[in-house]
Design an enzyme around this catalytic site. Structure first.
Site, mmCIF file in Angstrom:
data_model
loop_
_atom_site.group_PDB
_atom_site.id
_atom_site.type_symbol
_atom_site.label_atom_id
_atom_site.label_comp_id
_atom_site.label_asym_id
_atom_site.label_seq_id
_atom_site.Cartn_x
_atom_site.Cartn_y
_atom_site.Cartn_z
ATOM 1 N N GLU A 23 2.387 -32.997 6.485
ATOM 2 C CA GLU A 23 1.954 -31.815 6.959
ATOM 3 C C GLU A 23 0.792 -32.031 8.051
ATOM 4 O OE1 GLU A 23 2.358 -29.096 8.282
ATOM 5 O OE2 GLU A 23 2.189 -27.708 6.727
ATOM 6 N N HIS A 28 9.101 -28.383 1.256
ATOM 7 C CA HIS A 28 8.680 -28.462 -0.091
ATOM 8 C C HIS A 28 8.800 -27.034 -0.943
ATOM 9 C CE1 HIS A 28 4.724 -26.836 0.084
ATOM 10 N NE2 HIS A 28 4.615 -27.454 1.228
ATOM 11 N N GLY A 29 8.836 -27.239 -2.235
ATOM 12 C CA GLY A 29 8.781 -25.791 -2.968
ATOM 13 C C GLY A 29 7.528 -25.443 -2.932
ATOM 14 N N GLN A 30 7.544 -24.323 -3.632
ATOM 15 C CA GLN A 30 6.023 -23.692 -3.865
ATOM 16 C C GLN A 30 5.078 -24.256 -4.739
ATOM 17 O OE1 GLN A 30 5.063 -19.950 -6.078
ATOM 18 N NE2 GLN A 30 5.524 -18.878 -4.189
ATOM 19 N N THR A 31 3.873 -24.288 -4.042
ATOM 20 C CA THR A 31 2.651 -24.589 -4.865
ATOM 21 C C THR A 31 1.714 -23.543 -5.436
ATOM 22 O OG1 THR A 31 1.167 -25.129 -3.292
ATOM 23 C CG2 THR A 31 2.662 -27.051 -3.725
#
Length: 221
Positions: free
Chosen positions: A99, A26-29
């Site tokens: 996760e 996934h993209g950054q949080t």
């Protein structure tokens, strides 16, 4: 339907024995940026950079012959493939792709004590003690068990070319047991937010990595 395009071949459905899996993190949080553990218990959203990474990936791969999109049950993977959903895909959630649960350290800041505990856990895994886990968290075997359900489901479907959005440690675990047949050494599978692994799977040979931690779609960010 898959056609000849970047390795995705069209085949007779009744004789289909191959799949292409494009597996992305996934993209950054904001919690990624701060080094705070998320795991499966902290359901955070993408930040501005994460959304830009998702857009960059979509622009690079929007014309790929994906037939199905799979995500974990967590928001950060679903938001990562939002552009594909807006283009007409109906992503399927598979909780088996979630996760790993890090238990008591989820949501905690990266203090020296927490960093030391994490390094000790990684060392135990590298030494072959795969039963080690945080209090309230998952063991590697528990993650493998649920991942096998998810992978078996994906492989049983007729689609030949699929996009799979999941998580960093979960990716390492998956590539360890599925590709290498061992979890020892799984940390060789490097990754970053919105990096890509391309997997060829054949029913008589199993999976093979053909692209490793590809970040070329993010070069302009």
């Amino acid at each position: 339907m898959c056609h000849f395009f970047n390795g995705c071949k069209r085949k007779n459905r009744e004789k289909m024995k191959r799949k292409k899996l494009y597996i992305i993190r996934h993209g950054q949080t904001d919690l990624n940026k701060k080094g705070i553990v998320q795991g499966s218990g902290v359901d955070s959203s993408l930040n501005d950079l994460g959304r830009a990474q998702a857009s960059a990936f979509y622009e690079k791969y929007k014309d790929f012959p994906f037939e199905k999109v799979y995500t974990s049950a967590l928001k950060r993977t679903k938001e990562t493939v939002l552009h594909f959903e807006e283009a007409g895909f109906v992503p399927q959630e598979l909780p088996g792709l979630n996760e790993i649960s890090w238990g008591v350290v989820e949501g905690k800041s990266p203090t020296p004590e927490n960093k030391a505990r994490y390094q000790a856990l990684l060392q135990a895994w590298a030494d072959g003690d795969l039963s080690q886990k945080y209090e309230g968290g998952e063991s590697l075997q528990e993650v493998v068990d649920r991942q096998k359900v998810a992978i078996d489901h994906i492989l049983a479907q007729e689609e030949e070319c699929v996009l799979v959005a999941m998580h960093g440690r979960a990716m390492r675990i998956l590539l360890g047991w599925w590709v290498n047949d061992t979890l020892i050494g799984m940390d060789q599978f490097s990754h970053s937010n919105l990096s890509l692994y391309e997997i060829d799977w054949e029913s008589d040979k199993g999976p093979k990595i053909v692209r490793f931690d590809d970040r070329s779609h993010l070069e302009h960010l």
